[in-house]
Design an enzyme around this catalytic site. Structure first.
Site, PDB file in Angstrom:
ATOM      1  N   GLY A   1     -11.557  11.231  -4.684  1.00 21.95           N
ATOM      2  CA  GLY A   1     -11.315  11.505  -6.088  1.00 21.95           C
ATOM      3  C   GLY A   1     -10.218  10.615  -6.617  1.00 21.95           C
ATOM      4  N   SER A   2      -9.604  11.035  -7.677  1.00 24.52           N
ATOM      5  CA  SER A   2      -8.579  10.223  -8.314  1.00 24.52           C
ATOM      6  C   SER A   2      -7.315  10.183  -7.470  1.00 24.52           C
ATOM      7  CB  SER A   2      -8.249  10.773  -9.700  1.00 24.52           C
ATOM      8  OG  SER A   2      -7.521  11.989  -9.588  1.00 24.52           O
ATOM      9  N   THR A   3      -6.534   9.134  -7.671  1.00 28.20           N
ATOM     10  CA  THR A   3      -5.275   9.021  -6.948  1.00 28.20           C
ATOM     11  C   THR A   3      -4.326  10.152  -7.328  1.00 28.20           C
ATOM     12  OG1 THR A   3      -5.463   6.640  -6.619  1.00 28.20           O
ATOM     13  CG2 THR A   3      -3.240   7.556  -6.642  1.00 28.20           C
TER      14      THR A   3
ATOM     15  N   GLY B   1      -5.396  13.104  -5.447  1.00 28.03           N
ATOM     16  CA  GLY B   1      -5.139  12.851  -4.036  1.00 28.03           C
ATOM     17  C   GLY B   1      -3.695  13.097  -3.643  1.00 28.03           C
TER      18      GLY B   1
ATOM     19  N   GLU C   1      -9.880   9.073   0.016  1.00 27.63           N
ATOM     20  CA  GLU C   1     -10.527   7.891  -0.569  1.00 27.63           C
ATOM     21  C   GLU C   1     -10.345   8.044  -2.069  1.00 27.63           C
ATOM     22  OE1 GLU C   1     -12.481   5.646  -2.620  1.00 27.63           O
ATOM     23  OE2 GLU C   1     -14.247   6.833  -2.066  1.00 27.63           O
TER      24      GLU C   1
ATOM     25  N   GLU D   1      -7.330   3.062 -13.559  1.00 27.10           N
ATOM     26  CA  GLU D   1      -8.762   3.242 -13.332  1.00 27.10           C
ATOM     27  C   GLU D   1      -9.389   3.948 -14.530  1.00 27.10           C
ATOM     28  OE1 GLU D   1     -11.387   4.403  -9.509  1.00 27.10           O
ATOM     29  OE2 GLU D   1     -10.062   5.997 -10.215  1.00 27.10           O
TER      30      GLU D   1
END
Length: 493
Positions: free
Chosen positions: A239-241, A244, A261, A393
């Site tokens: 998923g998104s940072t 994360g 990831e 992103e």
């Protein structure tokens, strides 16, 4: 393609080998992003449901032979693969309806390809060395043999996003199951069918109760139990940072193994000797595939400053001709983004691009459709490398063109974000391109159009693009612990 009227294989959660509704009867609506219509409902799990799933996974790991019986695991993965193949057309309709992905893309990363990827772990279970012995050696004065064992990490919480849901569900579940772990899978609430169908097919394939559990919930507080629960040994998250970071922090109190990831802002560097007319249109078109909802998409195009305007013109011409619209139309390569929140986020980035630089093409919500979460393919130029659209992103169909002065400057700009998921480089001189590829701080790099996306290739990122790897042998080993056993040397016959 006809949208599914009844899901059949994707209505219930899987907990302890049983297909069940939420204990309190709550449900979530599953919305088609191309039409904004509700295509069905799924269980909305509460804390008791998640606790039950974790307990079932714990029992299956602690009290059965799943973690040690590689033959059983291999047979179950074969049966699961075969069940997925049997239901491929049903799954195809579900995927298109809940993700908005164009049906033309389903043979690749969305469906058929990932089902075939299971063969990788099926094969590894025949060849992987779970135990090996080091040569006899005197250690601290004691002659010793040392056995190196790789053992299953335990109960795995697998948390997946909505962009390529079946692929990511299979990626995580197959690796963890092959390693001997048991799994609780929690998909994004936007794409629940892809996980619930996997659970139903696991029952059909004969997986032992509790080995795989699937829960769906729209409550982040409920989902967070998977990252904090003491009976969960490992978390794998895509998923998104930003999310994360929260997953990693939540897992820290119990020191869980974490595989992440996360996001990307990947750069394609076109060197001064490359053929722009051959390279740029292909790169510009690829950004629009599945409405740009891919973490490794090459969303920054770096070109020599002297050829910037030429590259912009080539990219604009290519993006203007991308076929997009109804995802059930086999002629389209781009459909909607997944939901209204994502659409509005993409549009905010388009607005910031207009403030920071120049919108060459697109940049608006579309008026082509009365309903659906569509945005226009968008090309951005004349922004600095530090602009938000060049750093963050977007997860939409947007390409940013950035000029550079020389090879060193290109590497500096390419690596100048918090991300390090993927990169690409193009040159008439493959050795020159390869030299630059070795310099990028990215987990995957493509040279002159060569493709790294394959089941045998480990995938993951540097920096804030993640921790750990998926696929390859490394994808199996991320779910294995390492144990060393020292024993006296055995007498020779």
């Amino acid at each position: 393609m006809k949208a599914p009227e009844a899901t059949g294989i994707a209505d219930l959660m899987l907990i302890g080998g049983e297909l069940v509704a939420a204990r309190d009867g709550r449900v979530l609506a599953n919305v088609n992003p191309a039409t904004e219509e509700v295509i069905g409902t799924v269980p909305d799990a509460g804390p008791a449901d998640v606790e039950a799933a974790i307990a079932a996974a714990r029992r299956a790991f602690d009290t059965t032979g799943w973690r040690t019986d590689t033959g059983l695991r291999r047979r179950c993965l074969i049966a699961l693969r075969d069940a997925l193949r049997e239901e491929a057309e049903t799954l195809r309709a579900l995927l298109v309806a809940e993700t908005g992905c164009p049906v033309a893309l389903t043979p690749m990363i969305q469906l058929d390809g990932p089902i075939g990827f299971l063969d990788h772990y099926i094969g590894l279970l025949e060849t992987y060395e779970f135990e090996r012995t080091l040569p006899t050696k005197s250690v601290m004065g004691a002659p010793s043999d040392r056995i190196i064992r790789r053992e299953a990490a335990g109960v795995v919480a697998a948390i997946t996003p909505w962009n390529v849901p079946l692929y990511l569900n299979l990626c995580k579940v197959a690796a963890a199951l092959a390693a001997g772990c048991t799994v609780v899978l929690k998909p994004a609430p936007d794409t629940p069918y892809s996980a619930l169908a996997l659970g139903a097919l696991a029952v059909r394939a004969g997986l032992p109760p509790g080995v795989l559990n699937v829960v769906t919930t729209g409550d982040n507080a409920v989902a967070s139990l998977l990252t904090t629960h003491p009976d969960v040994d490992a978390v794998t998250f895509t998923g998104s940072t930003a999310t994360g970071r929260r997953v990693m922090a939540a897992a820290a109190d119990t020191v869980k193994r974490v595989t992440l990831e996360l996001g990307g802002k990947s750069a394609a560097v076109v060197l001064d000797d490359a053929d722009l007319t051959a390279v740029v249109p292909r790169l510009a078109g690829s950004v629009c595939i599945h409405a740009g909802q891919g973490c490794a998409s090459l969303t920054r195009l770096l070109v020599p400053r002297s050829r910037h305007d030429e590259a912009v013109d080539l990219a604009a011409a290519a993006m203007a001709h991308i076929p997009w619209g109804d995802p059930t139309d086999p002629g389209n390569l781009m459909g909607p983004v997944v939901n209204a929140r994502q659409r509005d986020g993409v549009l905010r980035y388009y607005a910031s691009a207009a403030r920071d630089g120049r919108i060459v093409l697109g940049g608006k919500p579309t008026e082509r459709f009365e309903r659906g979460y569509y945005v226009e393919p968008t090309l951005v130029a004349d922004v600095p490398p530090t602009a938000a659209v060049a750093q963050e992103e977007i997860f939409g169909p947007a390409l940013v063109v950035l000029p550079y002065d020389d090879d060193d400057d290109a590497v500096r700009i390419a690596d100048g974000t918090i991300y390090g998921l993927s990169s690409a480089v193009f040159s008439a001189d493959t050795d020159r391109a390869l030299a630059l590829a070795r310099r990028f701080r990215a987990g995957t790099v493509g040279v002159n159009g060569a493709q790294w996306f394959d089941v045998e290739s480990p995938f993951g990122g540097y920096k804030q693009s993640g921790i750990g790897r998926e696929w390859g042998t490394e994808g199996l080993e991320d779910f294995l612990e390492t144990k060393t056993i020292a024993v006296p040397p055995r007498s020779q016959p």
